[in-house]
Design an enzyme around this catalytic site. Structure first.
Site, PDB file in Angstrom:
ATOM      1  N   GLU A  13      28.005  35.895  47.734  1.00  0.00           N
ATOM      2  CA  GLU A  13      29.063  36.995  46.571  1.00  0.00           C
ATOM      3  C   GLU A  13      29.411  37.712  47.263  1.00  0.00           C
ATOM      4  O   GLU A  13      30.073  38.414  47.788  1.00  0.00           O
ATOM      5  CB  GLU A  13      28.584  36.966  45.610  1.00  0.00           C
ATOM      6  CG  GLU A  13      29.490  38.017  45.414  1.00  0.00           C
ATOM      7  CD  GLU A  13      31.207  37.405  44.920  1.00  0.00           C
ATOM      8  OE1 GLU A  13      31.416  36.330  45.022  1.00  0.00           O
ATOM      9  OE2 GLU A  13      32.786  38.623  44.511  1.00  0.00           O
TER      10      GLU A  13
ATOM     11  N   ARG B 187      49.057  47.136  33.598  1.00  0.00           N
ATOM     12  CA  ARG B 187      48.119  46.906  33.103  1.00  0.00           C
ATOM     13  C   ARG B 187      47.795  45.135  32.868  1.00  0.00           C
ATOM     14  O   ARG B 187      46.881  44.482  32.334  1.00  0.00           O
ATOM     15  CB  ARG B 187      47.482  47.210  31.725  1.00  0.00           C
ATOM     16  CG  ARG B 187      47.579  48.982  32.270  1.00  0.00           C
ATOM     17  CD  ARG B 187      48.350  49.704  31.322  1.00  0.00           C
ATOM     18  NE  ARG B 187      46.937  49.628  29.973  1.00  0.00           N
ATOM     19  CZ  ARG B 187      46.463  50.760  29.468  1.00  0.00           C
ATOM     20  NH1 ARG B 187      45.548  51.119  29.759  1.00  0.00           N
ATOM     21  NH2 ARG B 187      45.666  49.891  28.367  1.00  0.00           N
TER      22      ARG B 187
ATOM     23  N   HIS C  57      16.150  27.780  59.908  1.00  0.00           N
ATOM     24  CA  HIS C  57      16.419  26.533  61.186  1.00  0.00           C
ATOM     25  C   HIS C  57      17.965  26.826  61.732  1.00  0.00           C
ATOM     26  O   HIS C  57      19.000  25.737  61.635  1.00  0.00           O
ATOM     27  CB  HIS C  57      16.745  26.053  59.330  1.00  0.00           C
ATOM     28  CG  HIS C  57      15.039  25.985  59.374  1.00  0.00           C
ATOM     29  ND1 HIS C  57      14.653  24.737  59.681  1.00  0.00           N
ATOM     30  CD2 HIS C  57      14.852  26.073  57.794  1.00  0.00           C
ATOM     31  CE1 HIS C  57      13.588  25.480  58.940  1.00  0.00           C
ATOM     32  NE2 HIS C  57      13.272  25.440  57.606  1.00  0.00           N
TER      33      HIS C  57
ATOM     34  N   LYS D   4      32.787  39.643  49.517  1.00  0.00           N
ATOM     35  CA  LYS D   4      33.646  40.113  49.059  1.00  0.00           C
ATOM     36  C   LYS D   4      34.245  41.022  50.664  1.00  0.00           C
ATOM     37  O   LYS D   4      35.207  41.223  50.527  1.00  0.00           O
ATOM     38  CB  LYS D   4      32.785  40.838  48.693  1.00  0.00           C
ATOM     39  CG  LYS D   4      33.718  41.591  47.316  1.00  0.00           C
ATOM     40  CD  LYS D   4      34.273  41.610  46.203  1.00  0.00           C
ATOM     41  CE  LYS D   4      34.657  39.978  45.585  1.00  0.00           C
ATOM     42  NZ  LYS D   4      35.378  38.743  44.835  1.00  0.00           N
TER      43      LYS D   4
ATOM     44  N   TRP E  57      47.897  41.703  25.106  1.00  0.00           N
ATOM     45  CA  TRP E  57      46.719  40.851  26.660  1.00  0.00           C
ATOM     46  C   TRP E  57      45.929  40.406  25.150  1.00  0.00           C
ATOM     47  O   TRP E  57      45.298  40.748  24.444  1.00  0.00           O
ATOM     48  CB  TRP E  57      45.830  41.676  28.008  1.00  0.00           C
ATOM     49  CG  TRP E  57      44.686  41.601  27.966  1.00  0.00           C
ATOM     50  CD1 TRP E  57      43.737  41.354  27.785  1.00  0.00           C
ATOM     51  CD2 TRP E  57      45.325  40.625  29.175  1.00  0.00           C
ATOM     52  NE1 TRP E  57      42.847  40.066  28.463  1.00  0.00           N
ATOM     53  CE2 TRP E  57      43.435  40.186  29.414  1.00  0.00           C
ATOM     54  CE3 TRP E  57      46.083  40.442  30.453  1.00  0.00           C
ATOM     55  CZ2 TRP E  57      43.786  39.707  30.539  1.00  0.00           C
ATOM     56  CZ3 TRP E  57      45.659  39.392  31.413  1.00  0.00           C
ATOM     57  CH2 TRP E  57      44.392  38.926  31.196  1.00  0.00           C
TER      58      TRP E  57
ATOM     59  N   CYS F 160      45.594  46.280  26.430  1.00  0.00           N
ATOM     60  CA  CYS F 160      47.432  46.173  25.930  1.00  0.00           C
ATOM     61  C   CYS F 160      47.585  47.781  25.751  1.00  0.00           C
ATOM     62  O   CYS F 160      47.345  47.929  26.579  1.00  0.00           O
ATOM     63  CB  CYS F 160      46.761  45.951  24.727  1.00  0.00           C
ATOM     64  SG  CYS F 160      46.317  44.294  23.657  1.00  0.00           S
TER      65      CYS F 160
ATOM     66  N   LYS G 100      46.473  37.129  44.110  1.00  0.00           N
ATOM     67  CA  LYS G 100      45.757  36.602  43.581  1.00  0.00           C
ATOM     68  C   LYS G 100      44.979  35.418  42.198  1.00  0.00           C
ATOM     69  O   LYS G 100      44.010  35.088  41.785  1.00  0.00           O
ATOM     70  CB  LYS G 100      45.360  37.871  41.586  1.00  0.00           C
ATOM     71  CG  LYS G 100      45.128  38.015  41.189  1.00  0.00           C
ATOM     72  CD  LYS G 100      43.996  39.141  41.568  1.00  0.00           C
ATOM     73  CE  LYS G 100      43.128  39.197  40.604  1.00  0.00           C
ATOM     74  NZ  LYS G 100      41.775  39.384  41.023  1.00  0.00           N
TER      75      LYS G 100
ATOM     76  N   GLU H 243      36.796  38.759  52.602  1.00  0.00           N
ATOM     77  CA  GLU H 243      37.622  38.655  52.203  1.00  0.00           C
ATOM     78  C   GLU H 243      38.997  40.361  51.926  1.00  0.00           C
ATOM     79  O   GLU H 243      39.675  40.254  52.520  1.00  0.00           O
ATOM     80  CB  GLU H 243      37.062  38.811  50.390  1.00  0.00           C
ATOM     81  CG  GLU H 243      38.786  38.220  49.949  1.00  0.00           C
ATOM     82  CD  GLU H 243      38.506  38.218  47.979  1.00  0.00           C
ATOM     83  OE1 GLU H 243      37.067  38.552  47.724  1.00  0.00           O
ATOM     84  OE2 GLU H 243      39.667  37.807  47.403  1.00  0.00           O
TER      85      GLU H 243
ATOM     86  N   ASN I  76      45.400  48.035  20.457  1.00  0.00           N
ATOM     87  CA  ASN I  76      44.736  47.949  21.053  1.00  0.00           C
ATOM     88  C   ASN I  76      43.014  47.719  21.206  1.00  0.00           C
ATOM     89  O   ASN I  76      42.662  48.130  20.322  1.00  0.00           O
ATOM     90  CB  ASN I  76      44.953  48.668  22.027  1.00  0.00           C
ATOM     91  CG  ASN I  76      46.050  48.811  23.301  1.00  0.00           C
ATOM     92  OD1 ASN I  76      47.154  48.653  23.225  1.00  0.00           O
ATOM     93  ND2 ASN I  76      46.304  49.809  23.574  1.00  0.00           N
ATOM     94  N   GLY I  77      42.562  46.843  21.610  1.00  0.00           N
ATOM     95  CA  GLY I  77      40.583  47.012  21.281  1.00  0.00           C
ATOM     96  C   GLY I  77      40.222  45.895  20.068  1.00  0.00           C
ATOM     97  O   GLY I  77      41.872  44.918  20.436  1.00  0.00           O
TER      98      GLY I  77
HETATM   99  O1  M6R Z   1      41.453  32.895  39.171  1.00  0.00           O
HETATM  100  P1  M6R Z   1      40.087  31.937  39.587  1.00  0.00           P
HETATM  101  O2  M6R Z   1      38.882  32.600  39.013  1.00  0.00           O
HETATM  102  O3  M6R Z   1      39.760  30.329  39.077  1.00  0.00           O
HETATM  103  O4  M6R Z   1      40.043  32.431  40.887  1.00  0.00           O
HETATM  104  C1  M6R Z   1      38.686  31.592  42.193  1.00  0.00           C
HETATM  105  C2  M6R Z   1      38.917  32.162  43.394  1.00  0.00           C
HETATM  106  O5  M6R Z   1      40.718  32.200  43.611  1.00  0.00           O
HETATM  107  C3  M6R Z   1      38.864  33.722  42.939  1.00  0.00           C
HETATM  108  O6  M6R Z   1      37.331  34.118  42.420  1.00  0.00           O
HETATM  109  C4  M6R Z   1      38.631  34.020  44.617  1.00  0.00           C
HETATM  110  O7  M6R Z   1      37.582  34.083  45.262  1.00  0.00           O
HETATM  111  C5  M6R Z   1      38.595  35.778  44.351  1.00  0.00           C
HETATM  112  N1  M6R Z   1      39.901  36.349  45.569  1.00  0.00           N
HETATM  113  C6  M6R Z   1      37.747  36.709  44.764  1.00  0.00           C
HETATM  114  O8  M6R Z   1      37.503  38.198  44.897  1.00  0.00           O
END
Ligand code: M6R
Length: 608
Positions: A481, A27, A504, A485, A74, A2, A603, A488, A100-101
Site C-alpha cells: 500500500e 463534501r 530471489h 500511494k 450522505w 452531510c 477517483k 500514484e 448530520n451524524g
Molecule cells: O472505489 P474503489 O475502492 O473500488 O477503488 C478501487 C481503486 O481504484 C482505488 O483504491 C485506487 O487504487 C486508489 N486510487 C488508490 O489510492
C-alpha cells in the site's frame, strides 16, 4: 458527509439555503432538500441526486418565506432516496429537522414512538428526532430540543424549526460541527463555514454539547443542561478555497488528518463495552457463520490491499481458507466455489466496474456476497446480500487514505464477529485485538505527529528515481500500500517486496543510495526483517525503518528510524499506513504534482 444550512431574517430563505448548500457540495452528498416557513405552514421539498435536481423541482414552484433549513445528505441509515432525504417532519408537519451524524439509539426510540402512534415515512435514524420533539413538545421549543437531545445517543448536529415558534431556529452540536453566522437583522447556521462566507464573516463556532437559540435579531447559546454560555465572535479571514479544505493545502492531507474521526465513526455502534464486535446490520446467527467454508475477497487497488490484511486476520481467527484476488482477474477466471463460499467485495466508491463485475459473477453462481463499501446506495451495496458501511465520509482526493484505514477497521470487526459466532478463536485473543481496534483513533492521532519527520525525509527523497518497500507478513501488505500511494501521486517508481523474497531477484537492483523503506512491526518476524535490512545495507542502500517506539536495535542497523506508538501488531497496518501516506504526500508536493488529481487517474473507475 452531510451539510446543514439554516436561515432566519428578511431575505428569501430559499436562495440563501440553496447557495449555502452549493458551497458544501464539495463534501459529497446523494440527495438534498429544504424547508421554508411560508407564514402559515412549513413547506418541504427534497430530491435524490444533485442539488440541480432540487433546483429544477423548485423552478416555478419555489418556497416563499424568510425562515428555513436545508440539507445535503450522505446516506448512512437508509438508501439514498427522496423519502430518506432531509429535512424530516413529524406526523403533523409542525416540527422539521435536519441532521448530520448518527443517532445510535434510533431503533429503540423509533419503536417507542411507533408504539405511541407516530408514523414514520423514511428509513433514517434522523426522522426519530422530529417525532421525539413532537412527542415532548410543551410550548417551549428550546426546552423541548434540550430534553430531546438528552435522550439521543451518538454523534450529531441538528437544526430544528417549528410552525409553533416560527421566529426561531434551534441548533445542537454533539460531536458534529455547527457554526452560527451573525448578520444584521438576520442570522445563519451551517455545518461548515464556506456556506456562510457570502453573507458574513462573523461566526460563533458551537463547542461540544452546545445549543444555539437563533432568531433574526439575537443568538443565545446554552449547554445541554440549559445553562447559558458566553460565546466569542470569530472573524473568519480565510478565503473560500481554503475554507473548503478546512485550511489544509490539499484534500488528501485533510483526509489523512480525518482518519482518527473516520475510524471512530466506523466503530460507532459496532464495538460493545465488553469488547465484542457487534454488526447489527448483518444480524447473522451461529449457523450462518458456521456454514461458511471458504472466503473469496475481491477488490482493486488500495481496497485489494485492505482485502490482503483481511485475509490474514480472517484466517487467523476463523480458520476458514481465504483467497484474495484483484477483481479484474477474478471476473474472467471462472473461480471454483464450494457450496458455502462467502464472497467479500471491497470498494470505497461501490462503483468500480471490475469489482462490480466480479460481484455479479459470484452472484450469478449463487454465492452470498458481503460488501464493504463507503457509499450507501452504491451499486456494490445494492447488489450485495449483506453490507458493512465504512463511515469515512466522502473521500475527494484520488489517493485513498481514510477509506483504506476504515476498510481495515471493517475487516477487524467482521473477523472478530465471525470468529465469535463460530467459536473459532480464543475469546481473549479476540478481545485483545478489539481493544487495540478501540484504541486506533488515539494511536492514529499520535502517529500523525510523525508528519514533520516524514516531510523532512520526503524532501531529501523526492527526486530519487525509484524506491523499495519491504516487510514480512502484515508489513508486506503495508509495504504494497505504501508503494502504491507513492507511485500514484509522486510518480516515483516504487516496488514492494516480501522482505524474504529480495534475494530471489530484486536484490540485483539495490545499489548505493537506493532508498529502502523497511517495515518492522510484526514482533514474531522482527529478527528476520532485521536480517533483510542488513542484506540491503550490505549493498549500500539507504534505509528508513519504521518500528515501534522502545526498540533499541533498529538504530544500529538502519540509516534512519521512525518510531511508531506501540499497539497490537495485528492493527499495525492502520498505524503504519499514516506515515507512508504522509511520505507520498510530501514527496508529491515537493515535486510540484497535482496531489489531489494525479495524472491519468480517476477517483472512481467505472470502466473496465
Ligand atoms: O472505489 P474503489 O475502492 O473500488 O477503488 C478501487 C481503486 O481504484 C482505488 O483504491 C485506487 O487504487 C486508489 N486510487 C488508490 O489510492
Amino acid at each position: 458527509m452531510c451539510g446543514i444550512v439554516g436561515y432566519i431574517g428578511a431575505r428569501e430563505a430559499q436562495s440563501v439555503l440553496l447557495q449555502g448548500l452549493e458551497k458544501l457540495e464539495y463534501r459529497g452528498y446523494d440527495s438534498a432538500g429544504i424547508a421554508v416557513y411560508d407564514g402559515s405552514v412549513i413547506r418541504v421539498k427534497k430530491r435524490l441526486g444533485r442539488l440541480s435536481n432540487l433546483e429544477e423541482q423548485l423552478n416555478g414552484h419555489g418556497l416563499p418565506g424568510s425562515v428555513g433549513i436545508g440539507h445535503t445528505r450522505w446516506a448512512t441509515h437508509g438508501r439514498p432516496s427522496d423519502e430518506n432525504a432531509h429535512p424530516h417532519e413529524d406526523c403533523s408537519g409542525h416540527f422539521v429537522v435536519v441532521h448530520n451524524g448518527i443517532i445510535e439509539n434510533y431503533r429503540m426510540l423509533r419503536e417507542q414512538l411507533r408504539r405511541e402512534g407516530h408514523r414514520f415515512r423514511s428509513e433514517t435514524d434522523s426522522e426519530v428526532v422530529a417525532h421525539l420533539i413532537e412527542s415532548l413538545y410543551d410550548g417551549d421549543l428550546l426546552g423541548t430540543v434540550l430534553k430531546a437531545a438528552n435522550r439521543l445517543r451518538g454523534a450529531y448536529a441538528l437544526v430544528v424549526m417549528s410552525v409553533r415558534e416560527p421566529d426561531r431556529l434551534v441548533a445542537v452540536r454533539k460531536h458534529s460541527p455547527l457554526v452560527v453566522g451573525l448578520g444584521e437583522g438576520e442570522n445563519f447556521i451551517a455545518s461548515d463555514i464556506p456556506a456562510l462566507l457570502s453573507y458574513t464573516r462573523r461566526v460563533y463556532v458551537l463547542d461540544e454539547g452546545e445549543v444555539a437559540d437563533v432568531t433574526a435579531s439575537r443568538v443565545a447559546c446554552y449547554r445541554l443542561d440549559g445553562t447559558g454560555v458566553d460565546k466569542q465572535v470569530l472573524e473568519v479571514t480565510w478565503d473560500m478555497a481554503a475554507a473548503e479544505k478546512a485550511g489544509y493545502e490539499h484534500f488528501m492531507l485533510k483526509e489523512i488528518y480525518e482518519q482518527p474521526k473516520a475510524i471512530a465513526d466506523t466503530l460507532t455502534g459496532r464495538l460493545a463495552e465488553d469488547n465484542r464486535a457487534v454488526l447489527p446490520e448483518l444480524g447473522w446467527d451461529e449457523d450462518t457463520a458456521r456454514q461458511i467454508d471458504r472466503i473469496h475477497i475481491i477488490a482493486c487497488g488500495t481496497a485489494y490491499h485492505a482485502g490482503m490484511v483481511g485475509r490474514q486476520i480472517l484466517e487467523r481467527l476463523t480458520r476458514i481458507p481465504v483467497e484474495v484476488e484483484v477483481a479484474s482477474e477474478y471476473r474472467y477466471r471462472e473461480p471454483v466455489y464450494t457450496e458455502n463460499t462467502l464472497v467479500i467485495a471491497v470498494s470505497q466508491s461501490g462503483e468500480t466496474a471490475d469489482t462490480l463485475a466480479a460481484l455479479r459473477e459470484a452472484k450469478s453462481r449463487g454465492r452470498r456476497v458481503l460488501a464493504i463499501t463507503n457509499v450507501v446506495g452504491s451499486s456494490v451495496a445494492r447488489e450485495a446480500d449483506d453490507v458493512v458501511i465504512t463511515q469515512a465520509g466522502p473521500e475527494i482526493a484520488v489517493a485513498s487514505t481514510k477509506a483504506y484505514t476504515t476498510q481495515l477497521v471493517a475487516f477487524y470487526l467482521f473477523a472478530c464477529y465471525l470468529a465469535r459466532l463460530r467459536g473459532s478463536a480464543d475469546p481473549e485473543a479476540i478481545r485483545g485485538i478489539l481493544e487495540a481496534v478501540r484504541g486506533l483513533p488515539e494511536a492514529v492521532s499520535k502517529v500523525l505527529d510523525t508528519a514533520p519527520a516524514m516531510k523532512q525525509f520526503a524532501r531529501r527523497f523526492a527526486w530519487k528515481e525509484s524506491a523499495f518497500f519491504i516487510g514480512r507478513g502484515l508489513d508486506y501488505v503495508a509495504a504494497l500500500e505504501g508503494a502504491l500511494k507513492l507511485k500514484e501521486i509522486s510518480y516515483i517508481h516504487a516496488e514492494a517486496y516480501a522482505a524474504g523474497e529480495l534475494k530471489h531477484g530484486t536484490l540485483a537492483l539495490i545499489a548505493e543510495g537506493v532508498p529502502v523503506i523497511a517495515l518492522a512491526t510484526q514482533d514474531h518476524l522482527y529478527e528476520k526483517t532485521v536480517s533483510n535490512i542488513k542484506e540491503v545495507k550490505a549493498r549500500d542502500a539507504y534505509v528508513l525503518a519504521l518500528t515501534w517506539a522502545g526498540d533499541g536495535e533498529m538504530a544500529t542497523v538502519a540509516d534512519e528510524v521512525l518510531y511508531l506508538p506501540r499497539t497490537n501488531p495485528w492493527v499495525a497496518p492502520v498505524v503504519v499506513a499514516v506515515p507512508l501516506q504522509l511520505l507520498a504526500y510530501y514527496a508529491a508536493v515537493e515535486r510540484g504534482n497535482d496531489v489531489d488529481k494525479p495524472r491519468n487517474l480517476a477517483k472512481s473507475v467505472t470502466v473496465e
